[in-house]
Design a protein around this motif. Structure first.
Motif, PDB file in Angstrom:
ATOM      1  N   TRP A  48       0.823  -1.210   0.000  1.00  0.00           N
ATOM      2  CA  TRP A  48       0.000   0.000   0.000  1.00  0.00           C
ATOM      3  C   TRP A  48       0.855   1.256   0.000  1.00  0.00           C
ATOM      4  O   TRP A  48       0.460   2.282  -0.579  1.00  0.00           O
ATOM      5  N   ALA A  49       2.034   1.196   0.613  1.00  0.00           N
ATOM      6  CA  ALA A  49       2.934   2.349   0.573  1.00  0.00           C
ATOM      7  C   ALA A  49       3.350   2.653  -0.862  1.00  0.00           C
ATOM      8  O   ALA A  49       3.350   3.816  -1.307  1.00  0.00           O
ATOM      9  N   ASN A  50       3.684   1.615  -1.606  1.00  0.00           N
ATOM     10  CA  ASN A  50       4.085   1.803  -3.004  1.00  0.00           C
ATOM     11  C   ASN A  50       2.936   2.356  -3.842  1.00  0.00           C
ATOM     12  O   ASN A  50       3.134   3.232  -4.696  1.00  0.00           O
ATOM     13  N   GLN A  51       1.727   1.835  -3.606  1.00  0.00           N
ATOM     14  CA  GLN A  51       0.560   2.345  -4.336  1.00  0.00           C
ATOM     15  C   GLN A  51       0.330   3.818  -4.022  1.00  0.00           C
ATOM     16  O   GLN A  51       0.043   4.630  -4.916  1.00  0.00           O
ATOM     17  N   ALA A  52       0.453   4.188  -2.757  1.00  0.00           N
ATOM     18  CA  ALA A  52       0.200   5.571  -2.343  1.00  0.00           C
ATOM     19  C   ALA A  52       1.223   6.530  -2.938  1.00  0.00           C
ATOM     20  O   ALA A  52       0.894   7.661  -3.315  1.00  0.00           O
ATOM     21  N   ARG A  53       2.461   6.095  -3.032  1.00  0.00           N
ATOM     22  CA  ARG A  53       3.508   6.962  -3.598  1.00  0.00           C
ATOM     23  C   ARG A  53       3.329   7.140  -5.107  1.00  0.00           C
ATOM     24  O   ARG A  53       3.625   8.212  -5.651  1.00  0.00           O
ATOM     25  N   SER A  54       2.826   6.114  -5.776  1.00  0.00           N
ATOM     26  CA  SER A  54       2.699   6.204  -7.236  1.00  0.00           C
ATOM     27  C   SER A  54       1.390   6.841  -7.679  1.00  0.00           C
ATOM     28  O   SER A  54       1.329   7.433  -8.758  1.00  0.00           O
ATOM     29  N   GLU A  55       0.342   6.775  -6.866  1.00  0.00           N
ATOM     30  CA  GLU A  55      -0.981   7.233  -7.298  1.00  0.00           C
ATOM     31  C   GLU A  55      -1.381   8.606  -6.764  1.00  0.00           C
ATOM     32  O   GLU A  55      -2.278   9.240  -7.306  1.00  0.00           O
ATOM     33  N   ILE A  56      -0.750   9.072  -5.684  1.00  0.00           N
ATOM     34  CA  ILE A  56      -1.160  10.320  -5.041  1.00  0.00           C
ATOM     35  C   ILE A  56      -0.020  11.332  -5.087  1.00  0.00           C
ATOM     36  O   ILE A  56       1.143  10.980  -4.891  1.00  0.00           O
ATOM     37  N   ASP A  57      -0.360  12.589  -5.352  1.00  0.00           N
ATOM     38  CA  ASP A  57       0.612  13.676  -5.247  1.00  0.00           C
ATOM     39  C   ASP A  57       0.587  14.205  -3.817  1.00  0.00           C
ATOM     40  O   ASP A  57      -0.439  14.733  -3.364  1.00  0.00           O
ATOM     41  N   TRP A  58       1.701  14.072  -3.117  1.00  0.00           N
ATOM     42  CA  TRP A  58       1.810  14.458  -1.709  1.00  0.00           C
ATOM     43  C   TRP A  58       2.503  15.810  -1.588  1.00  0.00           C
ATOM     44  O   TRP A  58       3.521  16.042  -2.222  1.00  0.00           O
ATOM     45  N   GLN A  59       1.988  16.682  -0.743  1.00  0.00           N
ATOM     46  CA  GLN A  59       2.686  17.926  -0.440  1.00  0.00           C
ATOM     47  C   GLN A  59       3.803  17.650   0.557  1.00  0.00           C
ATOM     48  O   GLN A  59       4.903  18.169   0.436  1.00  0.00           O
ATOM     49  N   PHE A  77      -0.960   6.524   6.573  1.00  0.00           N
ATOM     50  CA  PHE A  77      -0.084   7.608   6.108  1.00  0.00           C
ATOM     51  C   PHE A  77      -0.174   8.820   7.039  1.00  0.00           C
ATOM     52  O   PHE A  77      -0.347   9.958   6.578  1.00  0.00           O
ATOM     53  N   PRO A  78      -0.074   8.609   8.369  1.00  0.00           N
ATOM     54  CA  PRO A  78      -0.445   9.664   9.328  1.00  0.00           C
ATOM     55  C   PRO A  78       0.409  10.928   9.272  1.00  0.00           C
ATOM     56  O   PRO A  78      -0.084  12.003   9.646  1.00  0.00           O
ATOM     57  N   ASP A  79       1.662  10.833   8.827  1.00  0.00           N
ATOM     58  CA  ASP A  79       2.489  12.046   8.798  1.00  0.00           C
ATOM     59  C   ASP A  79       2.589  12.652   7.401  1.00  0.00           C
ATOM     60  O   ASP A  79       3.369  13.575   7.176  1.00  0.00           O
ATOM     61  N   GLY A  80       1.790  12.158   6.459  1.00  0.00           N
ATOM     62  CA  GLY A  80       1.762  12.736   5.115  1.00  0.00           C
ATOM     63  C   GLY A  80       0.724  13.836   5.007  1.00  0.00           C
ATOM     64  O   GLY A  80      -0.268  13.848   5.743  1.00  0.00           O
ATOM     65  N   LYS A  81       0.967  14.792   4.102  1.00  0.00           N
ATOM     66  CA  LYS A  81       0.000  15.868   3.852  1.00  0.00           C
ATOM     67  C   LYS A  81      -0.338  15.908   2.363  1.00  0.00           C
ATOM     68  O   LYS A  81       0.533  15.711   1.504  1.00  0.00           O
ATOM     69  N   LEU A  82      -1.597  16.178   2.082  1.00  0.00           N
ATOM     70  CA  LEU A  82      -2.081  16.234   0.703  1.00  0.00           C
ATOM     71  C   LEU A  82      -3.342  17.082   0.647  1.00  0.00           C
ATOM     72  O   LEU A  82      -3.833  17.540   1.685  1.00  0.00           O
ATOM     73  N   PRO A 255      -4.889  25.299  -2.558  1.00  0.00           N
ATOM     74  CA  PRO A 255      -5.435  24.227  -1.724  1.00  0.00           C
ATOM     75  C   PRO A 255      -4.879  24.267  -0.305  1.00  0.00           C
ATOM     76  O   PRO A 255      -3.722  24.661  -0.088  1.00  0.00           O
ATOM     77  N   VAL A 256      -5.698  23.890   0.640  1.00  0.00           N
ATOM     78  CA  VAL A 256      -5.258  23.750   2.029  1.00  0.00           C
ATOM     79  C   VAL A 256      -4.715  22.337   2.200  1.00  0.00           C
ATOM     80  O   VAL A 256      -5.431  21.354   1.980  1.00  0.00           O
ATOM     81  N   TRP A 257      -3.455  22.233   2.579  1.00  0.00           N
ATOM     82  CA  TRP A 257      -2.831  20.918   2.736  1.00  0.00           C
ATOM     83  C   TRP A 257      -3.199  20.363   4.103  1.00  0.00           C
ATOM     84  O   TRP A 257      -3.011  21.033   5.128  1.00  0.00           O
ATOM     85  N   VAL A 258      -3.735  19.173   4.127  1.00  0.00           N
ATOM     86  CA  VAL A 258      -4.219  18.562   5.374  1.00  0.00           C
ATOM     87  C   VAL A 258      -3.511  17.231   5.602  1.00  0.00           C
ATOM     88  O   VAL A 258      -2.961  16.628   4.679  1.00  0.00           O
ATOM     89  N   GLN A 280     -17.109   8.147   9.102  1.00  0.00           N
ATOM     90  CA  GLN A 280     -16.057   9.142   8.906  1.00  0.00           C
ATOM     91  C   GLN A 280     -14.937   8.555   8.053  1.00  0.00           C
ATOM     92  O   GLN A 280     -14.350   7.537   8.410  1.00  0.00           O
ATOM     93  N   HIS A 281     -14.660   9.206   6.927  1.00  0.00           N
ATOM     94  CA  HIS A 281     -13.594   8.747   6.030  1.00  0.00           C
ATOM     95  C   HIS A 281     -12.452   9.752   5.994  1.00  0.00           C
ATOM     96  O   HIS A 281     -12.665  10.973   6.055  1.00  0.00           O
ATOM     97  N   SER A 282     -11.247   9.224   5.848  1.00  0.00           N
ATOM     98  CA  SER A 282     -10.037  10.034   5.808  1.00  0.00           C
ATOM     99  C   SER A 282      -9.837  10.643   4.428  1.00  0.00           C
ATOM    100  O   SER A 282     -10.583  10.369   3.484  1.00  0.00           O
ATOM    101  N   SER A 283      -8.786  11.437   4.298  1.00  0.00           N
ATOM    102  CA  SER A 283      -8.454  12.040   3.005  1.00  0.00           C
ATOM    103  C   SER A 283      -7.514  11.152   2.196  1.00  0.00           C
ATOM    104  O   SER A 283      -7.817  10.797   1.060  1.00  0.00           O
ATOM    105  N   GLY A 284      -6.385  10.762   2.768  1.00  0.00           N
ATOM    106  CA  GLY A 284      -5.379  10.036   2.007  1.00  0.00           C
ATOM    107  C   GLY A 284      -5.745   8.606   1.687  1.00  0.00           C
ATOM    108  O   GLY A 284      -5.711   8.175   0.526  1.00  0.00           O
ATOM    109  N   GLY A 285      -6.098   7.841   2.698  1.00  0.00           N
ATOM    110  CA  GLY A 285      -6.411   6.426   2.483  1.00  0.00           C
ATOM    111  C   GLY A 285      -7.632   6.241   1.609  1.00  0.00           C
ATOM    112  O   GLY A 285      -7.655   5.384   0.720  1.00  0.00           O
ATOM    113  N   TYR A 286      -8.657   7.051   1.847  1.00  0.00           N
ATOM    114  CA  TYR A 286      -9.873   6.958   1.032  1.00  0.00           C
ATOM    115  C   TYR A 286      -9.557   7.234  -0.434  1.00  0.00           C
ATOM    116  O   TYR A 286      -9.970   6.491  -1.328  1.00  0.00           O
TER     117      TYR A 286
END
Length: 654
Positions: A48-59, A77-82, A255-258, A280-286
């Motif tokens: 899932w870490a590899n998927q998140a790095r390739s599919e999402i643009d992280w601030q 991905f608790p310490d990531g912002k997007l 955009p506001v980075w959260v 309640q759904h998150s931003s990154g994982g969802y």
């Protein structure tokens, strides 16, 4: 939980491999899919870490993939912002600025095309309007809109500034709206004067006013989009027209980075008891699973026109209208109306006119259109379709075959998807370029999803076709974070057994000899007939397989000897018998079920109606059917029914 496992009674042997034509263009082959499964099996967290790095643009890139220190409150991905809106819109501008993002069609046939550049501009202007009205990061905003492009604009604008939206389906009553406003303590409602549906006006602003009259002290402002133009009341100092709110606003909004764990939205789903639960759904994982499932399950490609018919008031409209398709740069269709207006060919006429390539709808809609006959789809050129999908409940094998033959021309794979509001995205579904499908089966869990069927002790059931409880044994990115404001209810509802280690889906299921999953119904929709535990879905499928039957719903009725008897509600393809009873036809259908399944599953009673009681989202209100079968007075709210006039038929009064 019961001491006995759930017995499977339905047998389906037909198989459909991907066609050679589909395989030529499919993004994910059997070999590539096998590689994904192997990677997830070897290191699920790393996968899932590899998927998140390739599919999402992280601030701010994440350094921790999963925090499981406070299970079952998992944090991905608790310490990531997007920013979710950035991932859906801004990053599309380089390559897709002039590509159509949304094809909107109104109930009356009005059509608009909105490019990614235009959608980005509208979202930025409305996000600035929200900020001007005092909405800030973490504030809750209720969206109560018709199914129009502005509903998606409102959702994206909230995401852009870090506000938490809660979309309320436009068919819900004032009391339902009030409950959600008060539970979220929302500061704003975004609505419209009304919407168009089946040739009539839906009074959204009037319903909003009614909800706010009886409380909702947290609401500071109401933004109203002018859709119908009919006269409504506007309260000075509180209500503002959408068009006035955006006037003069900049079309640039940074955009506001959260944090990845920041709530993107709350979506309410009914529980068996008590008030609705705010999922309640998150931003990154969802966002991650919305994207991966668009790629894996829908094989989304740059030239596709993708139509998910779900309203944004439901999770399907969140994941596969507002977020997943836009995050993958797709062109989507948004439709305000209903499939039977002005006639039952509306879906198919629109598929032809808009060159739809991927069509995703509910089995209830399919069965309702089957009842209208093949002439409607046969009038239209559906040759652009290359992939079909179903969502919301298991699809009966015979409805699957009709969908395959009449709509798909026997060339389109069908992706039968199992997932829930709580899971956020598909969990079990075919990958169309790699999976041989079976009518009625959602096939296999997707890569990285550890789905299993267990008995009451939590032990995996390995015997083919032996039913049990469907669970997910490892956390996944798009999982719900909690029930809004009620952590205990979250634990009690979804982690009640198996020492809190497994997510309990609430569905019963079995796996066949090939390891394919078959959903047998909700755990509370299992009948206990003379000591046999039978899934309602399988009896319904047997009835619908009869050429006379369009739809069926099965509930249990208390029985002095059997414990429960099988009570069937049936919608025929032809005329309904007078008074809803036909002894000769009933005996014919009972015998049919006996041949298809066995004598134990024969309905003791069958009542005939023109339609089943469905909400405007197409869901059958089974609790209402149980109440009617028992002969009890209806005390539950029926205001969300598509057609309340069928209640006397269901009660056997007409």
């Amino acid at each position: 939980m019961s001491e006995n496992n759930i017995q499977s009674t339905l047998h389906e042997d037909r198989q459909f491999p991907p066609s050679p034509a589909f395989l030529k263009t499919a993004s994910l082959s059997a070999d590539k899919l096998a590689d994904l499964y192997a990677a997830a099996e070897k290191d699920n967290i790393g996968f899932w870490a590899n998927q998140a790095r390739s599919e999402i643009d992280w601030q701010t890139p994440f350094t921790q993939t999963l925090d499981d220190s406070n299970a079952p409150f998992y944090r991905w991905f608790p310490d990531g912002k997007l920013n979710v809106s950035y991932n859906c819109l801004d990053r599309q501008l380089e390559k897709h600025a002039d590509k159509t993002a949304i094809i909107f069609e109104g109930d009356a046939g009005d059509v608009a095309h909105i490019t990614y550049r235009e959608l980005h501009s509208r979202v930025c202007a409305f996000a600035n309007a929200l900020t001007a009205q005092g909405i800030a990061q973490g504030d809750r905003v209720i969206i109560y809109m018709p199914m129009i492009a502005e509903a998606v604009v409102a959702m994206q604008a909230c995401a852009r500034i870090g506000a938490i939206h809660s979309v309320v389906f436009g068919g819900f009553s004032a009391s339902s709206l009030k409950d959600r406003i008060e539970d979220t303590r929302a500061k704003m409602v975004i609505t419209a004067d009304g919407g168009h549906r089946g040739g009539r006006v839906v009074e959204l602003k009037a319903t909003t006013d009614s909800a706010l009259e009886s409380g909702c002290k947290s609401i500071e402002s109401v933004i109203v989009f002018k859709r119908t133009g009919h006269n409504i009341s506007m309260q000075a100092g509180r209500d503002i027209w959408w068009q006035d709110a955006v006037e003069g606003q900049s079309h640039v909004c940074e955009p506001v980075w959260v944090d990845a764990t920041h709530p993107l939205f709350l979506l309410y789903t009914s529980g068996s008891t008590g008030k609705p639960k705010g999922i309640q759904h998150s931003s990154g994982g969802y966002l991650l699973n919305a994207i991966t499932t668009m790629r894996w399950v829908f094989d989304i490609q740059d030239t596709d026109v993708f139509w998910c018919t779900a309203d944004v008031g439901w999770i399907t409209g969140h994941s596969y209208v507002a977020y997943g398709p836009l995050a993958t740069g797709a062109t989507i269709v948004i439709f305000e109306g209903v499939p039977t207006y002005p006639d039952a060919g509306r879906f198919w006429e629109m598929c032809e006119r808009h060159s739809v390539t991927i069509f995703y709808t509910a089995p209830t809609a399919i069965r309702a259109l089957i009842k209208q006959g093949d002439d409607f789809p046969n009038k239209h050129d559906l040759s652009k379709l290359r992939l079909l999908g179903t969502v919301g409940e298991p699809i009966n094998p015979e409805a699957w075959i009709w969908y395959h033959k009449v709509i798909g021309g026997e060339r389109c794979p069908i992706v039968d998807t199992w997932w829930q509001t709580e899971t956020g995205a598909h969990m079990i579904a075919p990958v169309p370029g790699a999976t041989t499908t079976k009518p009625g089966s959602c096939t296999r869990a997707l890569p990285g999803i550890d789905a299993a069927i267990v008995n009451q002790e939590g032990e995996e059931i390995t015997t083919a076709n032996e039913g049990g409880y469907l669970v997910i044994r490892q956390p996944w990115p798009s999982m719900l974070q909690t029930v809004w404001g009620d952590d205990q209810r979250y634990q009690d509802s979804y982690w009640p057994y198996f020492d809190g280690k497994y997510y309990l889906a609430g569905d019963s299921a079995r796996r066949d000899e090939d390891g394919f999953f078959w959903i047998m119904g909700r755990i509370d929709d299992v009948l206990n007939v003379s000591g046999h535990r039978l899934g309602t879905m399988e009896i319904e499928s047997a009835l619908v397989a009869n050429p006379l039957v369009a739809e069926a719903a099965i509930v249990g009725k208390p029985h002095d000897i059997k414990g429960e008897s099988v009570f069937a509600y049936v919608v025929l393809k032809g005329e309904r018998p007078t008074g809803g009873i036909d002894d000769e036809l009933t005996q014919t259908l009972r015998a049919w079920v006996g041949e298809q399944i066995g004598a134990i599953a024969k309905p003791d009673e069958i009542r005939y109606a023109d339609n089943l009681p469905k909400t405007r989202s197409g869901k059958i209100m089974r609790r209402l059917l149980r109440t009617i079968a028992k002969g009890e007075e209806i005390t539950s709210d029926t205001s969300t029914l598509e057609n309340e006039s069928i209640l006397p038929q269901l009660q056997g009064r007409t």
